[in-house]
Scaffold this active site. Sequence first.
Site, mmCIF file in Angstrom:
data_model
loop_
_atom_site.group_PDB
_atom_site.id
_atom_site.type_symbol
_atom_site.label_atom_id
_atom_site.label_comp_id
_atom_site.label_asym_id
_atom_site.label_seq_id
_atom_site.Cartn_x
_atom_site.Cartn_y
_atom_site.Cartn_z
ATOM 1 N N THR A 1 0.854 -1.202 0.000
ATOM 2 C CA THR A 1 0.000 0.000 0.000
ATOM 3 C C THR A 1 0.884 1.244 0.000
ATOM 4 O O THR A 1 0.662 2.178 -0.775
ATOM 5 C CB THR A 1 -0.928 -0.015 1.241
ATOM 6 N N GLN B 1 -0.260 -9.722 -6.188
ATOM 7 C CA GLN B 1 -0.891 -11.050 -6.180
ATOM 8 C C GLN B 1 -0.196 -12.025 -7.126
ATOM 9 O O GLN B 1 -0.416 -13.237 -7.024
ATOM 10 C CB GLN B 1 -2.375 -10.940 -6.554
ATOM 11 N N HIS C 1 3.822 -10.585 2.525
ATOM 12 C CA HIS C 1 2.866 -11.470 3.218
ATOM 13 C C HIS C 1 1.943 -12.229 2.270
ATOM 14 O O HIS C 1 1.148 -13.063 2.715
ATOM 15 C CB HIS C 1 2.078 -10.708 4.291
ATOM 16 N N THR D 1 14.561 4.053 9.857
ATOM 17 C CA THR D 1 15.395 2.883 10.164
ATOM 18 C C THR D 1 14.686 1.614 9.685
ATOM 19 O O THR D 1 13.502 1.410 9.924
ATOM 20 C CB THR D 1 15.674 2.821 11.681
ATOM 21 N N CYS E 1 -10.042 -6.607 1.953
ATOM 22 C CA CYS E 1 -10.110 -5.170 2.201
ATOM 23 C C CYS E 1 -11.545 -4.664 2.149
ATOM 24 O O CYS E 1 -11.866 -3.651 2.733
ATOM 25 C CB CYS E 1 -9.284 -4.418 1.182
HETATM 26 N N1 PLP Z 1 -2.219 -4.738 -4.185
HETATM 27 C C1 PLP Z 1 -2.914 -5.884 -4.272
HETATM 28 C C2 PLP Z 1 -3.304 -6.418 -5.590
HETATM 29 C C3 PLP Z 1 -3.273 -6.561 -3.102
HETATM 30 O O1 PLP Z 1 -3.981 -7.702 -3.180
HETATM 31 C C4 PLP Z 1 -2.898 -6.011 -1.846
HETATM 32 C C5 PLP Z 1 -3.305 -6.677 -0.592
HETATM 33 O O2 PLP Z 1 -4.360 -7.278 -0.501
HETATM 34 C C6 PLP Z 1 -2.161 -4.825 -1.829
HETATM 35 C C7 PLP Z 1 -1.850 -4.216 -3.017
HETATM 36 C C8 PLP Z 1 -1.740 -4.193 -0.528
HETATM 37 O O3 PLP Z 1 -0.715 -4.942 0.069
HETATM 38 P P1 PLP Z 1 -0.234 -4.636 1.575
HETATM 39 O O4 PLP Z 1 -1.103 -5.474 2.451
HETATM 40 O O5 PLP Z 1 1.196 -5.060 1.610
HETATM 41 O O6 PLP Z 1 -0.394 -3.187 1.794
#
Ligand code: PLP
Length: 384
Positions: A79, A186, A208, A244, A331
């Site tokens: 993000t 993804q 993750h 950091t 989300c």
């Molecule tokens: N982009 C996509 C396609 C995602 O599926 C996700 C997480 O679900 C993200 C961005 C955001 O990732 P993060 O959890 O590392 O902010």
Amino acid sequence: MIKRLLSKRNVYFDHNATTHIASPVRSIMNRVMKSYWGNPSSGYAKGKMSAQIIERAREQVAAAIGAHSHEVYFASCATESNNALLKTVSDHFYPEKNKIISTPIEHPSVINTLEYLKGKNITVQYCPVDRAGHIILEELEAMVDDRTFLVCCMLANNEIGTVQDVKKVAAIAKSKGALVFSDCVQALGKIPVNVKELGVDYATFSAHKLYGPKGIGAWYARISSPLIPFLHGGHQEEGMRAGTESIHNIAGFGEACKHINKLVTAAAKNQSQKKIFLSELKTMKEDLIINSPMDNCLTNTINVSFPGIGSGELMKMLDYNGIAVSAGSACSTSLKKPSHVLKAIGLTDEAAQESIRISLGIETKDKDIRYALKVIKQYIEQNK
Ligand code: PLP
């Protein structure tokens, strides 16, 4: 104390939301936390050892995506990486160029950043996608003009699994002088990702989603593509992202990337499980709507709508039986609004609210699939 909410069964079908941390990743993280806690910016040996851990992980991430290590920058998550790239690349080009073209099925961390940029006088246009979620290339070609500085198109969609032809998207953008940005979050760990072959200038990743830790992401910026600092402060990450470094998370990300080929091979095995899942679901509910495309789709992602059954109640019932799935994407699960992705591919509000996403993982067993099918079948029969 965390209240135990798990049923006796523990079937996890939400790998697009997040994955468990693989054992070799946990081991290296523990080792780093125990022994390599020096500040990587410090000039003495303890600091230099931490800096070495970071540079080794950078090489591992770079190798997994086909980049040079100088082109990889660590950030707290994807993000943040999406925000950093979209905002700073816009700052670089505005006002000489002021237009970004994207797709209506991007992750909220892209869409909401683009909507924010509209308030900064950036024109944002969304190129339509077809029923399968694939970007309509002829439309894209007509939309890119000499004011366009960026075309932003994800490689694989988190909700329905559509894999875009980013190579062709990049060729169209390049032919008109625009740069290309791809959210590859993804895709990494599920299909081969090579940023050079894709022809993108920028890309983003998150540990993750590939059995690494949460709270660590990375962005790729092709050497000599415009980049300006996002977080101001110290000189970390070449001065582009001060703060950091989270050494144990970075080391974990690197270790997860070391196993990338194994992950991709294992993900390919989900294809036969997905096929069985879909054909059995279709047999038990003839009016089932399959929202994931048949071709050019992640092998682990199954998005379906059950007409007449709300996704909330289905999810709750599955959870009660120890099966974790999500409605739309993680989300948007807590939101009442129908998924913007399902709306963009033409679903009605009703069908969008009757959809669930099942995302398989590298450890998904055939018996997990059989169990889930049995539970769903019982539910459908009881509610006829
Ligand atoms: N982009 C996509 C396609 C995602 O599926 C996700 C997480 O679900 C993200 C961005 C955001 O990732 P993060 O959890 O590392 O902010």
